[in-house]
Every structure is written in structure tokens, then in C-alpha cells.
Design an enzyme around this catalytic site. Structure first.
Site, PDB file in Angstrom:
ATOM      1  N   HIS A  16       0.828  -1.199   0.000  1.00  0.00           N
ATOM      2  CA  HIS A  16       0.000   0.000   0.000  1.00  0.00           C
ATOM      3  C   HIS A  16       0.871   1.261   0.000  1.00  0.00           C
ATOM      4  CE1 HIS A  16       0.787   1.149   4.184  1.00  0.00           C
ATOM      5  NE2 HIS A  16       0.621  -0.114   4.526  1.00  0.00           N
ATOM      6  N   GLU A 102      -1.778  -6.929   8.230  1.00  0.00           N
ATOM      7  CA  GLU A 102      -0.424  -6.709   8.712  1.00  0.00           C
ATOM      8  C   GLU A 102      -0.172  -7.481   9.996  1.00  0.00           C
ATOM      9  OE1 GLU A 102       2.576  -6.436   8.354  1.00  0.00           O
ATOM     10  OE2 GLU A 102       3.009  -4.322   7.922  1.00  0.00           O
TER      11      GLU A 102
END
Length: 232
Positions: A16, A102
Site C-alpha cells: 500500500h 499486517e
């Protein structure tokens, strides 16, 4: 596109774009942060260059796109793929998965590396320096827990790709996720334990590429350099 054009399957690792915390080095796990304006520009730039028909990430050659549930990853997919992403969603080739969330940082959420190490030392946990690949995170995930969820995803990806090692069917895969998680994925793709000392960098908005040697599902590899499609 003919069968032989598909080639050996690949897995693209799409990190990202920049957030305020990634910009200043704070560990960002479950905290929902938006991309900065610069982060959006990073993703739009990389997407324009590599995503599209005849480009490196060709939507017609994708078996699936897996996206982290965090908003920063969802926005990255939306910006990078644009109308191609909407078409892939209509075809059922895009899914959100917690396996790409994550690393769970637990007590270390929002901290910088030196703050984590100082805190651990003050609590008598170690004096040798914290290493996430070895020590995991207090109140968060261990390296083994991350290994298990990534191994499960790799098993699913192999189910797409194992029968197509010579381009019998286009079955590239894209993972849109996070810095630590995608580096962890790379270690497990290569069959290394998390603590294996493999130094890796993946900038915000950047794309890495994994594949296989010798068209063999048992010989996973990473591409340290790759050729772009030839337009004739």
C-alpha cells in the site's frame, strides 16, 4: 492470448501507499489510517505503469487478487487497478482476506523500533535487541502465528498454479498488503523460517515479483529482475 503467452505463474506483491505512520516509521497493524496525498500519488504512478492489458500485471492473466482488510490496502487496490479492478470484482477474482492483514503488533502498535526495544529492556525481556522475525510482538502475533496464516494462503495459491507451470492457463496472483507482511510472505514462499536473515526492502506503493524456477511448483523463487512485456 495463446496458452504459451501465459508463462510461468507469478505472484505480485503490491504494498500500500504511504500513510502518516509509515512515513515516520511507526508500526501500523490494526490501526486504520488513510493514504497520504503522496501515498495516493505513489500508487497511481505505479499502477499506471504496470497494471493493464499488455502490461506487467495484465488483468486478463490474473487468477485472483487477494487484498488485506485494512483500508489503506483496499484504497491501494482501488487506485492501482481502477476500472480493471471493478471488472475483476465482477468476475469474482478479488477477495479480502485476514491472512494478508499486517503483522499483529499488539503492545507495539504505533511505536518506533527504538521505542519497542527500550520498552522491552525496561521490562527485563532482553538486552540484545528486539527482532520481530525471532521475538514476535507482546500482546500481538508470534512469528509462528504469522507463518501459519501465510502458509495457508500459499497453499491456496499453489492450488491455482500447480497445474499451469508451463502456461497452460493464465494464473498470476496479486497480493495487496503491507510492508512486514509481504516480506514475511516472501520468506515463507521461499520456504525459509521467519528468523532466517534475509534482508528485504519494499517501498510504499512498490511491487515485488515471485515465481518458480524450472517451471516447478517445488522450486519457488523471487525475481531480482524481470523483463517487461514486449509490444509488437
Amino acid at each position: 492470448m495463446t496458452d504459451k503467452d501465459a508463462g510461468t505463474p507469478r505472484v505480485f506483491l503490491y504494498r500500500h501507499g504511504e500513510t502518516e505512520w509509515s512515513k515516520n516509521g511507526r508500526y501500523t497493524g490494526t490501526t486504520e489510517l488513510e493514504l497520504t496525498a503522496h501515498g495516493e500519488a505513489q500508487v497511481l504512478a505505479s499502477g499506471a505503469i504496470i497494471v493493464g492489458p499488455g502490461k506487467l500485471v495484465d488483468p486478463t492473466k490474473l487468477a485472483h487478487v487477494f487484498v488485506s482488510p485494512r483500508r489503506r490496502a483496499q484504497k491501494t487496490f482501488e487506485l492501482a487497478f481502477g476500472e480493471h479492478g471493478k471488472q475483476l470484482e465482477q468476475e469474482g477474482k478479488v477477495s479480502e482476506t485476514d491472512r494478508l492483514a499486517e503483522w499483529g503488533y499488539g503492545l507495539y502498535e504505533g511505536l518506533k523500533t527504538h521505542e519497542i526495544r527500550e520498552g522491552r529492556e525496561s521490562r527485563g525481556l532482553d538486552g540484545t535487541g528486539w527482532d520481530i522475525w525471532r521475538d514476535g510482538c507482546e500482546g500481538g502475533e508470534s512469528a509462528q502465528q504469522v507463518t501459519e496464516r501465510l502458509d495457508d494462503l500459499i497453499k491456496e495459491i499453489h492450488s491455482f498454479q500447480a497445474a499451469n507451470m508451463h502456461g497452460e492457463k493464465a494464473c498470476d496472483v496479486v497480493l495487496v498488503a503491507h510492508g512486514h507482511l509481504l516480506r514475511a510472505f516472501t520468506k515463507r514462499w521461499l520456504k525459509y523460517p521467519m528468523e532466517f536473515p534475509l534482508s528485504m526492502m519494499l517501498e510504499p506503493g512498490a511491487v515485488g515479483v515471485l515465481s518458480y524456477q524450472h517451471h516447478n511448483i517445488e522450486e519457488p523463487a523471487f525475481l531480482i529482475g524481470f523483463g517487461f512485456p514486449i509490444h509488437e
